[in-house]
Design a protein around this motif. Structure first.
Motif, mmCIF file in Angstrom:
data_model
loop_
_atom_site.group_PDB
_atom_site.id
_atom_site.type_symbol
_atom_site.label_atom_id
_atom_site.label_comp_id
_atom_site.label_asym_id
_atom_site.label_seq_id
_atom_site.Cartn_x
_atom_site.Cartn_y
_atom_site.Cartn_z
ATOM 1 N N ASP A 105 37.204 77.789 -0.215
ATOM 2 C CA ASP A 105 36.557 76.724 0.550
ATOM 3 C C ASP A 105 37.329 75.416 0.410
ATOM 4 O O ASP A 105 38.006 75.181 -0.595
ATOM 5 C CB ASP A 105 35.123 76.507 0.058
ATOM 6 N N LEU A 106 37.184 74.559 1.421
ATOM 7 C CA LEU A 106 37.810 73.238 1.433
ATOM 8 C C LEU A 106 36.734 72.175 1.427
ATOM 9 O O LEU A 106 35.811 72.214 2.254
ATOM 10 C CB LEU A 106 38.686 73.084 2.688
ATOM 11 N N LEU A 107 36.811 71.228 0.494
ATOM 12 C CA LEU A 107 35.961 70.048 0.516
ATOM 13 C C LEU A 107 36.757 68.950 1.202
ATOM 14 O O LEU A 107 37.809 68.531 0.705
ATOM 15 C CB LEU A 107 35.556 69.634 -0.893
ATOM 16 N N ALA A 108 36.273 68.481 2.364
ATOM 17 C CA ALA A 108 37.022 67.537 3.176
ATOM 18 C C ALA A 108 36.094 66.468 3.728
ATOM 19 O O ALA A 108 34.859 66.611 3.714
ATOM 20 C CB ALA A 108 37.712 68.268 4.339
ATOM 21 N N SER A 109 36.665 65.389 4.216
ATOM 22 C CA SER A 109 35.891 64.382 4.934
ATOM 23 C C SER A 109 35.458 64.962 6.279
ATOM 24 O O SER A 109 36.018 65.965 6.749
ATOM 25 C CB SER A 109 36.741 63.137 5.160
ATOM 26 N N PRO A 110 34.475 64.365 6.944
ATOM 27 C CA PRO A 110 34.097 64.858 8.267
ATOM 28 C C PRO A 110 35.267 64.887 9.243
ATOM 29 O O PRO A 110 35.382 65.804 10.062
ATOM 30 C CB PRO A 110 33.015 63.876 8.711
ATOM 31 N N VAL A 111 36.169 63.903 9.158
ATOM 32 C CA VAL A 111 37.343 63.882 10.038
ATOM 33 C C VAL A 111 38.304 64.995 9.654
ATOM 34 O O VAL A 111 38.767 65.768 10.501
ATOM 35 C CB VAL A 111 38.037 62.506 9.972
ATOM 36 N N GLY A 112 38.623 65.106 8.383
ATOM 37 C CA GLY A 112 39.545 66.140 7.934
ATOM 38 C C GLY A 112 39.004 67.541 8.126
ATOM 39 O O GLY A 112 39.763 68.489 8.358
ATOM 40 N N ALA A 113 37.679 67.692 8.072
ATOM 41 C CA ALA A 113 37.070 69.011 8.233
ATOM 42 C C ALA A 113 37.320 69.591 9.611
ATOM 43 O O ALA A 113 37.239 70.813 9.797
ATOM 44 C CB ALA A 113 35.568 68.924 7.971
ATOM 45 N N ALA A 114 37.639 68.744 10.597
ATOM 46 C CA ALA A 114 37.906 69.231 11.955
ATOM 47 C C ALA A 114 39.153 70.110 12.005
ATOM 48 O O ALA A 114 39.336 70.875 12.950
ATOM 49 C CB ALA A 114 38.059 68.053 12.909
ATOM 50 N N VAL A 115 40.009 70.021 10.983
ATOM 51 C CA VAL A 115 41.218 70.852 10.926
ATOM 52 C C VAL A 115 40.878 72.275 10.487
ATOM 53 O O VAL A 115 41.601 73.226 10.801
ATOM 54 C CB VAL A 115 42.251 70.236 9.960
ATOM 55 N N ALA A 116 39.779 72.447 9.771
ATOM 56 C CA ALA A 116 39.455 73.723 9.116
ATOM 57 C C ALA A 116 39.496 74.933 10.041
ATOM 58 O O ALA A 116 39.987 75.994 9.625
ATOM 59 C CB ALA A 116 38.103 73.617 8.418
#
Length: 423
Positions: A105-116
């Motif tokens: 899993d990746l813990l990311a910001s809402p902006v960075g999570a869009a890359v997932a």
């Protein structure tokens, strides 16, 4: 500099491995970037340094290898922007290869999570806006972090990797991992953080490229890299949506936005450059998220050319698919630059002095980083406190560079570089 002079400057560069290199800004001994990439000088000769100068903190670099083959659930942390997540894709690829059967899993910001959705091998994403990544803390923020602690505890992760830039502290989220019962917590730091991490790794030099910095953290605990080029897999439905957005034939994509004002080339000059690229026969699509709609409109208005048109705001995978189809991308040193690199599209970058070129430069495609060497770089500022001299790049130079890159043959198997030039 006139357009024809800019083209001649590009043609006149030294061709090395398929890449144009500006001679004035490279080290004559190595052919690699010169003064713009140089780190601080060694403060003293070895003979006069204290005998303990090479010794680290006794608590650092003691953890030993981590057996990811035995891990069941792994959490990778990078709660930053889009480009930061893209540059850690080689690290995620290495973790997945070392732990093929674990949940990752990746813990990311809402902006960075869009890359997932475009990261192959990723199992899930936790999108959060944690206090340790904010300039100020809103009332009630502690409830969100209590909820995050509960979530991490419930997920029962075995291993936590905290990926950071040189200026960020890993200790708040490492301590959260400790409280959540994550048994192995791996971080980079130059500062003591107690027992919050089980593996405190001394980081590489601050000027290390972000891809290499992330892989350095893994190598320190015995995880080998699986290639150092960022990569994304665009979903088929995003490809289909992007196919409806561009004209037949070759085209350019211009992404004028950036997460902070200090890295934004002026909209009017972007517009002038776009008009010249279109005049050269390459239609230009100007794109950005909904929050940048006004900026996109300003660029299109400044271009005043029928072949410079806006793209409706689209989800990040669709925008990335559009970049993948383009002959060339034109961006700031921002998320668009990293996305273009990850989908192997040549990119002309107006590269502000907020970072050194070597910190973030594309490494998989023909890439031109255009900017001026200034005494205040790297400033790491959100707003330029001066007159943005680092982005004193003419629209003609930018247009000529983009047209030249669009005509260059691209090969993902080779590293190709065009390092910064001055007007």
């Amino acid at each position: 500099m006139r357009l024809d002079r800019a083209v001649m400057a590009l043609i006149g560069g030294a061709l090395i491995g398929g890449a144009l290199i500006d001679r004035a800004l490279t080290d004559p001994g190595t052919g690699r970037p010169g003064p713009l990439d140089a780190g601080p000088p060694d403060p003293a000769p070895a003979a006069v340094r204290p005998r303990t100068a090479g010794l680290g903190h006794p608590g650092a670099d003691r953890g030993g290898p981590v057996d990811l083959g035995a891990a069941r659930r792994i959490l990778a942390v990078r709660a930053d922007n889009i480009g930061d997540v893209v540059t850690m894709t080689p690290a995620l690829r290495a973790i997945r290869a070392a732990a093929p059967h674990a949940r990752l899993d990746l813990l990311a910001s809402p902006v960075g999570a869009a890359v997932a959705p475009m990261i192959d091998g990723l199992s899930g994403v936790l999108a959060v806006s944690p206090s340790w990544q904010q300039l100020s803390c809103a009332p009630g923020a502690t409830s969100g972090e209590r909820a995050l602690l509960d979530r991490l505890t419930a997920e029962r992760y075995d291993v936590q990797f905290v990926f950071t830039s040189f200026s960020q502290s890993p200790w708040p989220v490492a301590h959260l991992g400790l409280l959540a019962g994550i048994g192995t917590r791996v971080v980079h730091s130059r500062e003591f953080g107690g027992a919050a991490a089980t593996h405190w790794v001394t980081p590489p030099p601050d000027t290390t490229h972000q891809v290499d910095r992330a892989l350095h953290l893994l190598a320190a605990v015995g995880v080998p890299d699986r290639g150092r080029a960022p990569s994304l897999q665009v979903p088929p439905d995003a490809e289909d949506a992007a196919a409806q957005l561009h004209p037949p034939g070759a085209f350019a994509v211009l992404a004028p936005g950036a997460s902070c004002a200090a890295r934004r080339y002026p909209a009017e000059r972007f517009g002038a450059a776009a008009a010249q690229v279109a005049q050269a026969g390459l239609p230009v699509l100007v794109a950005g998220p909904a929050g940048e709609a006004a900026l996109v409109a300003r660029v299109v208005e400044a271009a005043a050319h029928p072949e410079v048109t806006p793209v409706p705001p689209a989800p990040l995978p669709v925008f990335t698919a559009l970049l993948r189809r383009a002959a060339v991308a034109i961006t700031n040193n921002s998320g668009g630059m990293h996305l273009a690199d990850a989908v192997r599209t040549p990119v002309a970058v107006t590269y502000a002095g907020t970072e050194l070129p070597g910190d973030l430069r594309p490494r998989s495609v023909p890439a031109a980083l255009l900017g001026r060497a200034v005494a205040c770089s790297p400033c790491r500022q959100l707003q330029c406190p001066f007159d943005h001299e680092c982005l004193d790049v003419t629209a003609s130079d930018l247009a000529a560079t983009a047209v030249a890159l669009a005509a260059a043959p691209a090969s993902p198997e080779e590293d190709r570089w065009i390092v910064p030039s001055t007007p």
